[in-house]
Write a protein that holds these residues in place. Structure first.
Motif, PDB file in Angstrom:
ATOM      1  N   ASP A 212       0.825  -1.207   0.000  1.00 33.68           N
ATOM      2  CA  ASP A 212       0.000   0.000   0.000  1.00 33.68           C
ATOM      3  C   ASP A 212       0.861   1.260   0.000  1.00 33.68           C
ATOM      4  O   ASP A 212       0.332   2.368  -0.102  1.00 33.68           O
ATOM      5  CB  ASP A 212      -0.901   0.019   1.240  1.00 33.68           C
ATOM      6  N   GLY A 213       2.155   1.091   0.142  1.00 35.62           N
ATOM      7  CA  GLY A 213       3.075   2.220   0.171  1.00 35.62           C
ATOM      8  C   GLY A 213       4.498   1.724   0.024  1.00 35.62           C
ATOM      9  O   GLY A 213       4.761   0.512   0.060  1.00 35.62           O
ATOM     10  N   TRP A 214       5.401   2.657  -0.164  1.00 36.24           N
ATOM     11  CA  TRP A 214       6.808   2.333  -0.402  1.00 36.24           C
ATOM     12  C   TRP A 214       7.684   3.133   0.550  1.00 36.24           C
ATOM     13  O   TRP A 214       7.468   4.338   0.753  1.00 36.24           O
ATOM     14  CB  TRP A 214       7.181   2.652  -1.852  1.00 36.24           C
ATOM     15  N   LEU A 215       8.682   2.458   1.121  1.00 38.12           N
ATOM     16  CA  LEU A 215       9.660   3.081   2.013  1.00 38.12           C
ATOM     17  C   LEU A 215      11.036   2.970   1.362  1.00 38.12           C
ATOM     18  O   LEU A 215      11.671   1.919   1.420  1.00 38.12           O
ATOM     19  CB  LEU A 215       9.662   2.378   3.374  1.00 38.12           C
ATOM     20  N   PRO A 216      11.511   4.020   0.687  1.00 33.25           N
ATOM     21  CA  PRO A 216      12.813   3.941   0.011  1.00 33.25           C
ATOM     22  C   PRO A 216      13.941   3.747   1.000  1.00 33.25           C
ATOM     23  O   PRO A 216      13.841   4.130   2.175  1.00 33.25           O
ATOM     24  CB  PRO A 216      12.924   5.287  -0.710  1.00 33.25           C
TER      25      PRO A 216
END
Length: 241
Positions: A212-216
């Motif tokens: 549901d989201g991305w954490l670089p």
């Protein structure tokens, strides 16, 4: 006392922070953190809550091998314990695991822990997950380091089931299978947000198609637009946008 979860407004820039004290790698820890404790950690979290931060985050390592202790440091608080502690002393800020190495634990164990955090916080959990990178941690708990990418994929699928609305969740996979096992309490949120950490091609694809989201992880600012465009393109191609 826990309050109502604050939604992430679409199209609006918000800020979150990785908390100090709870992880103390020499790469980013400040000298004062070495002698800091629970009250210092609590005050930073309360200040973030008052200031309107979107989330506060904690890291996850079970054990640091001697060969990496110099570079990574040895102080890594347990993320579930920290997030549960913060649930009771903040009101609105989201509580993020950045990231939970879910392959180190059975999905039912992870689901039980984080569903409880979501319940105690009034629905403020964001479950950040990652594949992990420390071989010795996996070996110590009997997990598959070499296959950690596939392990993460299946763990995410199992967690979707185990954190869903069913009291008796059902999942059938290659590594994990469960049914007819009650898991209460259920999360407050109907769908716990799952954000995927990492900037490798595999991690970016996983974020696009499963998350549901991305954490670089370590991307310079000028690389982020291309990475985000890649995620959007993958989602559009899969019909998930």
């Amino acid at each position: 006392m826990a309050g109502t979860a604050r939604a992430f407004p679409e199209g609006r820039l918000v800020y979150g922070m990785q908390l100090p004290v709870q992880s103390q790698s020499p790469l980013y820890a400040e000298p004062w953190e070495a002698s800091a404790g629970a009250e210092d950690l609590a005050e930073v979290a309360r200040a973030a809550d008052r200031a309107g931060f979107a989330y506060v985050a904690t890291c996850d390592h079970v054990a640091i091998p001697r060969r990496l202790a110099g570079a990574m440091g040895a102080v890594w608080y347990d993320p579930v314990a920290v997030l549960a502690f913060l649930a009771g002393i903040t009101e609105r800020v989201r509580l993020l695991s950045h990231v939970a190495v879910v392959g180190l634990r059975h999905p039912l164990v992870t689901a039980k822990q984080y569903a409880t955090v979501d319940r105690l916080s009034g629905g403020r959990l964001v479950l950040g997950v990652g594949a992990g990178h420390v071989r010795e941690e996996f070996e110590a708990v009997g997990a598959d380091f070499g296959g950690r990418g596939a392990l993460l994929d299946e763990s995410m699928d199992a967690l979707r089931a185990a954190l869903g609305p069913q009291e008796y969740p059902v999942f059938e996979g290659e590594r994990f299978a469960f049914r007819d096992l009650a898991q209460l309490p259920r999360p407050v949120q109907e769908r716990v947000p799952v954000w995927v950490g990492g900037s490798s091609p595999a991690a970016v694809r996983r974020a696009a198609l499963r998350g549901d989201g991305w954490l670089p992880q370590g991307d310079p600012r000028d690389r982020l637009p291309a990475q985000i465009a890649r995620i959007r393109a993958l989602r559009e191609a899969a019909g998930a946008a």
